[in-house]
Design an enzyme around this catalytic site. Sequence first.
Site: not given
Length: 259
Positions: A113, A133
């Site tokens: 990210e 995640e």
Amino acid sequence: MTEATDSPAVRTEERDGVFVITIDRPQARNAVDGATARELAAALDELDAREDLLVGILTGAEGVFSAGMDLKAFARGDTPVIEGRGFGGITRAEIKTPLIAAVEGYALGGGTEMALACDMIVAARNATFGQTEVHYGIVPPEGGMVRLPERIPRNIALELLLTGDPLSAERAEQLGLVNHLTEPGEALTQALELAHRVAQNAPLAIAAIKRVVNERTAFRDADALRDQDLYVEPVLTSLDAMEGARAFAEKRSPHWQGR
């Protein structure tokens, strides 16, 4: 002329108008905790505040970009998210100066990210991206679900997000996520070469180009990130989220409850 300053988790260095920001927590594979996020935010603020710095580079120390969120710190209640600025002080920040990610080794979870929050990516062939995640009972709320489907085909992005599978640098380059591939150990060198090619141009033109592009993409991303938070918050505050962090810290498989 090269000037360097040191701080506990982040190093900065100036190279002829290029500001190199290095995450320096190799003992944690450059995972980001709260203190690191605050130092990154301060470095990015310095990059934007100084007229003599025309391009920034974000990289990681000792052959690793970042393993993402420090899950051990998260399990203790520490967060690497800064209000209004996002993960690492970068994923929701409006950075005026062009920023290049120089990626070696792992760029996982929040590491991917942070790379997506940069304007360009240079990666070594041994680099690995991934939104992992889902393995830990959480989701990538800081750009993974918004920016990845805009950078690569939507169906490929969904596969990566839903499986948590890794994405090799070579495949990322084929998909258009990575601007330049280098041999291992050469990502920063290539990023500096690219940065200096940008920095030799007129500062006003550079600033205008980034602003116009951001008005069509990053500003829309900001709205999408706010909208997604309605769905993300129940996941990040769930029992499964805490179980995923504990399982990682205890080196065992998680036991999901769906709540």
